[in-house]
Design an enzyme around this catalytic site. Sequence first.
Site, PDB file in Angstrom:
ATOM      1  CE  LYS A 191      -4.048  -2.117   0.932  1.00 21.40           C
ATOM      2  NZ  LYS A 191      -5.555  -1.606  -0.349  1.00 21.40           N
ATOM      3  CE  LYS A 237     -10.546  -4.607  -3.825  1.00 21.86           C
ATOM      4  NZ  LYS A 237      -9.856  -3.841  -2.809  1.00 21.86           N
TER       5      LYS A 237
END
Length: 330
Positions: free
Chosen positions: A150, A248
Amino acid sequence: MSLSITYRRDAMRMREPFRISGYLLHAMPAVVVTVSDGTYFGHGEAAGVYYMNDDPPHMEREIERVRAALEDGVDRRGLQALLPPGGARNALDCALWELESFQAGRPVWQLAGVPEPTPRITTFTLPADDPAEILRRLTAFSHARAIKLKLEGDLAADTERVRAVRRARPDVWLSVDANQGFGGDDLDPLAAMLVDQAVSLLEQPVKRGAEHLLDGWDCPVPLAADESILDLTELQEQHRRFSVVNIKLDKCGGLTEALAMAAEARRLGLGVMVGNMAGSVLAAAPGFVLAQLCDVVDLDGPWFLAEPGADRGIFDAGKVMVPAAFWGVG
């Protein structure tokens, strides 16, 4: 066929706080739905989409809004018209898939028309923390063959993060997820740094709604949409700006639409990735069905849960394998 519907909340506490651009996550609360025809049961789990205010209270209101229609026998295909994409539809859709699996006596992967599942390399995710903390957490991923790091949107700090991971793991397939952290002026230097560090995928560098910043940008690293493409409609609208789409189930509203998105992405010439919003093995199981059609798999969510044994042994040697019997007929 009439159905009964129940649901509960699960705190889904993480074993350690997890930092991404703009957030420090301690948990990813979920709603777990059960549907029954009186003989068989189906289960589905959804965390919703936190950046769209799609939280458990909202999901529960959406479930109640369509309860009567579902209890009167609307199936998962009818559900597509009853609810918009999001967590509520995901939990219900996945529960209906499992129920259908038991009713038909066939595994979900067969009903979905995908190849028989085999273990897939999955990414394991590191937070947007200082390099020392990242390296501490990296020690838990000695088995990993793919890492996702990240970023937070500070190019200098993010460069140090990427370099630290690459020095520690020169062997690993490495991707980065900017979580909407960058502006237009940072894109070229960001991409140059990623090329220098042999990063294989850049996910969501700009904010949702600011995709015009990508117009005309020739990114030298494959560019994946996450927040910019939630569902099938947005895939058709935004695909030209990206080379990969991260599907997702919480975003698109379940396995039914996820399968349609994967097929459409292939038709459009995009690479296909499956991701998750954390969650338990129950959330990972339908994603794993989709994973059989994907180039990139990011289904590490259960690993991060605080409850001992929460991952139920689905990770081994850098791969994920969710047995069919964990969700539906084995």
